[in-house]
Design a protein around this motif. Structure first.
Motif, PDB file in Angstrom:
ATOM      1  N   ARG A   1       0.739 -14.594 -15.584  1.00  0.00           N
ATOM      2  CA  ARG A   1       0.271 -14.406 -16.963  1.00  0.00           C
ATOM      3  C   ARG A   1       0.277 -12.906 -17.263  1.00  0.00           C
ATOM      4  N   GLU A   2       0.234 -12.551 -18.531  1.00  0.00           N
ATOM      5  CA  GLU A   2       0.054 -11.142 -18.881  1.00  0.00           C
ATOM      6  C   GLU A   2      -1.305 -10.678 -18.370  1.00  0.00           C
ATOM      7  N   VAL A   3      -1.342  -9.505 -17.750  1.00  0.00           N
ATOM      8  CA  VAL A   3      -2.594  -9.004 -17.189  1.00  0.00           C
ATOM      9  C   VAL A   3      -2.783  -7.529 -17.516  1.00  0.00           C
ATOM     10  N   ILE A   4      -4.036  -7.141 -17.565  1.00  0.00           N
ATOM     11  CA  ILE A   4      -4.411  -5.727 -17.570  1.00  0.00           C
ATOM     12  C   ILE A   4      -5.450  -5.567 -16.474  1.00  0.00           C
ATOM     13  N   SER A   5      -5.071  -4.816 -15.451  1.00  0.00           N
ATOM     14  CA  SER A   5      -5.914  -4.680 -14.273  1.00  0.00           C
ATOM     15  C   SER A   5      -6.503  -3.277 -14.224  1.00  0.00           C
ATOM     16  N   SER A   6      -7.779  -3.196 -13.858  1.00  0.00           N
ATOM     17  CA  SER A   6      -8.477  -1.914 -13.795  1.00  0.00           C
ATOM     18  C   SER A   6      -9.205  -1.816 -12.466  1.00  0.00           C
ATOM     19  N   GLY A   7      -9.128  -0.658 -11.835  1.00  0.00           N
ATOM     20  CA  GLY A   7      -9.769  -0.554 -10.536  1.00  0.00           C
ATOM     21  C   GLY A   7      -9.864   0.865 -10.007  1.00  0.00           C
ATOM     22  N   PHE A   8      -9.950   0.946  -8.685  1.00  0.00           N
ATOM     23  CA  PHE A   8     -10.128   2.219  -7.981  1.00  0.00           C
ATOM     24  C   PHE A   8      -9.475   2.088  -6.615  1.00  0.00           C
ATOM     25  N   TRP A   9      -8.796   3.151  -6.187  1.00  0.00           N
ATOM     26  CA  TRP A   9      -8.314   3.173  -4.803  1.00  0.00           C
ATOM     27  C   TRP A   9      -8.472   4.560  -4.228  1.00  0.00           C
ATOM     28  N   PHE A  10      -8.408   4.628  -2.880  1.00  0.00           N
ATOM     29  CA  PHE A  10      -8.789   5.828  -2.154  1.00  0.00           C
ATOM     30  C   PHE A  10      -7.653   6.832  -1.994  1.00  0.00           C
ATOM     31  N   GLY A  11      -6.504   6.544  -2.602  1.00  0.00           N
ATOM     32  CA  GLY A  11      -5.365   7.440  -2.511  1.00  0.00           C
ATOM     33  C   GLY A  11      -4.347   6.961  -1.497  1.00  0.00           C
ATOM     34  N   ASP A  12      -3.152   7.501  -1.585  1.00  0.00           N
ATOM     35  CA  ASP A  12      -2.085   7.202  -0.633  1.00  0.00           C
ATOM     36  C   ASP A  12      -1.180   8.428  -0.557  1.00  0.00           C
ATOM     37  N   PRO A  13      -0.168   8.419   0.304  1.00  0.00           N
ATOM     38  CA  PRO A  13       0.670   9.618   0.435  1.00  0.00           C
ATOM     39  C   PRO A  13       1.325  10.074  -0.864  1.00  0.00           C
ATOM     40  N   SER A  14       1.603   9.140  -1.781  1.00  0.00           N
ATOM     41  CA  SER A  14       2.227   9.533  -3.044  1.00  0.00           C
ATOM     42  C   SER A  14       1.231  10.136  -4.027  1.00  0.00           C
ATOM     43  N   PHE A  15      -0.057   9.845  -3.857  1.00  0.00           N
ATOM     44  CA  PHE A  15      -1.120  10.403  -4.698  1.00  0.00           C
ATOM     45  C   PHE A  15      -2.331  10.600  -3.786  1.00  0.00           C
TER      46      PHE A  15
ATOM     47  N   ALA B   1     -20.261   6.586 -17.689  1.00  0.00           N
ATOM     48  CA  ALA B   1     -19.722   6.518 -19.053  1.00  0.00           C
ATOM     49  C   ALA B   1     -18.265   6.974 -19.085  1.00  0.00           C
ATOM     50  N   GLU B   2     -17.929   7.969 -18.257  1.00  0.00           N
ATOM     51  CA  GLU B   2     -16.548   8.455 -18.202  1.00  0.00           C
ATOM     52  C   GLU B   2     -15.612   7.356 -17.710  1.00  0.00           C
ATOM     53  N   VAL B   3     -16.027   6.652 -16.662  1.00  0.00           N
ATOM     54  CA  VAL B   3     -15.172   5.600 -16.106  1.00  0.00           C
ATOM     55  C   VAL B   3     -15.033   4.436 -17.086  1.00  0.00           C
ATOM     56  N   LEU B   4     -16.123   4.045 -17.710  1.00  0.00           N
ATOM     57  CA  LEU B   4     -16.055   2.952 -18.671  1.00  0.00           C
ATOM     58  C   LEU B   4     -15.172   3.312 -19.865  1.00  0.00           C
ATOM     59  N   ALA B   5     -15.263   4.554 -20.320  1.00  0.00           N
ATOM     60  CA  ALA B   5     -14.403   4.995 -21.422  1.00  0.00           C
ATOM     61  C   ALA B   5     -12.939   4.947 -21.013  1.00  0.00           C
ATOM     62  N   PHE B   6     -12.662   5.327 -19.770  1.00  0.00           N
ATOM     63  CA  PHE B   6     -11.289   5.290 -19.265  1.00  0.00           C
ATOM     64  C   PHE B   6     -10.771   3.854 -19.225  1.00  0.00           C
TER      65      PHE B   6
ATOM     66  N   SER C   1     -19.237   0.065  -3.485  1.00  0.00           N
ATOM     67  CA  SER C   1     -20.379  -0.598  -4.125  1.00  0.00           C
ATOM     68  C   SER C   1     -20.672  -0.013  -5.494  1.00  0.00           C
ATOM     69  N   GLN C   2     -20.604   1.306  -5.618  1.00  0.00           N
ATOM     70  CA  GLN C   2     -20.854   1.945  -6.906  1.00  0.00           C
ATOM     71  C   GLN C   2     -19.762   1.572  -7.913  1.00  0.00           C
ATOM     72  N   VAL C   3     -18.512   1.599  -7.467  1.00  0.00           N
ATOM     73  CA  VAL C   3     -17.413   1.222  -8.362  1.00  0.00           C
ATOM     74  C   VAL C   3     -17.525  -0.256  -8.725  1.00  0.00           C
ATOM     75  N   ASN C   4     -17.923  -1.075  -7.781  1.00  0.00           N
ATOM     76  CA  ASN C   4     -18.105  -2.505  -8.040  1.00  0.00           C
ATOM     77  C   ASN C   4     -19.058  -2.731  -9.207  1.00  0.00           C
ATOM     78  N   LEU C   5     -20.161  -1.989  -9.240  1.00  0.00           N
ATOM     79  CA  LEU C   5     -21.136  -2.165 -10.311  1.00  0.00           C
ATOM     80  C   LEU C   5     -20.573  -1.737 -11.668  1.00  0.00           C
ATOM     81  N   VAL C   6     -19.795  -0.650 -11.684  1.00  0.00           N
ATOM     82  CA  VAL C   6     -19.175  -0.216 -12.939  1.00  0.00           C
ATOM     83  C   VAL C   6     -18.143  -1.239 -13.396  1.00  0.00           C
ATOM     84  N   LEU C   7     -17.371  -1.783 -12.461  1.00  0.00           N
ATOM     85  CA  LEU C   7     -16.381  -2.801 -12.820  1.00  0.00           C
ATOM     86  C   LEU C   7     -17.052  -4.079 -13.324  1.00  0.00           C
TER      87      LEU C   7
END
Length: 311
Positions: free
Chosen positions: A208-222, A275-280, A153-159
């Motif tokens: 189409r050409e896309v630029i996607s921005s988001g958040f995920w909870f991690g996986d075995p590779s990260f 502000a950090e996330v938006l700058a990223f 929910s918090q990430v949703n609002l920033v997105l």
């Protein structure tokens, strides 16, 4: 209350793996019972004030529709029919097999003629095991599940704030059940042609050409949660472009493309996490948009306002 509460990857592994499969069961139902949209926009979940929802769905001439909601405050699944009845059951104490069976029974009670077309996990280690036979994944920690929804929910609002800065074609903010992430995608008008051997999911998602921005909870590779961004198809020299803040970096993927990453833990302890996330997100977007030659002067939309007088 913290903007971004602590969410260590290892602390809720069993619950996350169970929830991911619960979400895939309901997500595949959404896929079967909703009108197809461009780039598969009909398939993901959306956030609610208590959890996540499929939104109303149903493809009938009789006007019947239904909706499935995960309630992470009351910790139950709620299936609602258009005539008003509701069937719900608790999420804790269920294996994936039991969850699948309870959902199937709920649909039958409501007279809903919809089913999962291929009742198997998508792109998970147990992809060859039917949902109805999965007794292994059966952990549901209510506190972890509630925190998962709070973080979404918090990430949703920033997105949403980030999405408002672009007046070109933009997706809704989506929670994807197959990859268990949340994202928003900006599009250019450039058509991307894929070879016929590319799978249909990819061909439609990246037509189409896309630029996607988001958040995920991690996986075995990260194995840690992180904010991310990528440009597809990736232009030459993308990973040489600068990112903000200092904690952000480009990670090379197995297919040779790059993912811009900002570790969640680095952000949540910052003086101004939002502000950090938006700058990223903005730095990663500009890295791709400038390299690809997107119409920045035309489609940039400060503060979500396109009215030049109001600005």
């Amino acid at each position: 209350m913290e903007l971004f509460p602590s969410m260590p990857y290892a602390d809720w592994t069993a619950t996350r793996e169970t929830l991911h499969r619960f979400a895939q069961v309901v997500g595949k139902l959404r896929l079967a019972a909703s009108p197809r949209r461009n780039h598969w926009w009909n398939v993901p979940f959306h956030l609610t004030g208590r959890g996540i929802t499929t939104r109303p769905m149903g493809l009938t001439d009789q006007g019947n529709f239904f909706c499935v909601d995960f309630d992470f405050t009351g910790h139950r699944l709620v299936v609602t029919g258009s005539a008003g009845p509701e069937v719900s059951f608790p999420l804790h104490g269920l294996s994936v097999a039991a969850f699948y069976g309870r959902l199937t029974d709920a649909l039958a009670q409501l007279g809903v003629d919809a089913r999962v077309n291929r009742p198997y996990p998508f792109d998970l280690p147990d992809a060859q095991r039917p949902f109805g036979e999965d007794e292994e994944h059966c952990t549901y920690d209510p506190e972890a599940a509630h925190r998962y929804w709070v973080v979404l929910s918090q990430v949703n609002l920033v997105l949403e704030e980030y999405a408002a800065r672009w007046a070109g074609k933009t997706s809704p903010v989506h929670h994807f059940w197959h990859t268990f992430d949340i994202a928003v995608t900006r599009f250019s008008d450039t058509v991307v042609t894929h070879p016929p051997e590319v799978d249909p999911v990819t061909r439609e998602a990246y037509s189409r050409e896309v630029i996607s921005s988001g958040f995920w909870f991690g996986d075995p590779s990260f194995p840690e949660p992180a904010f991310y961004s990528y440009t597809a198809p990736e232009p030459t020299g993308l990973a040489a472009r600068p990112l903000r803040p200092d904690a952000a970096f480009w990670q090379a993927k197995e297919n040779g493309s790059h993912l811009a990453l900002l570790p969640y833990q680095q952000v949540r302890t910052a003086a101004s996490p939002r502000a950090e996330v938006l700058a990223f997100y903005e730095s990663a977007f500009l890295a791709g948009a400038r390299t690809e030659g997107w119409r920045l002067t035309v489609d940039t939309c400060p503060g979500g306002v396109t009215d030049v007088v109001a600005r």
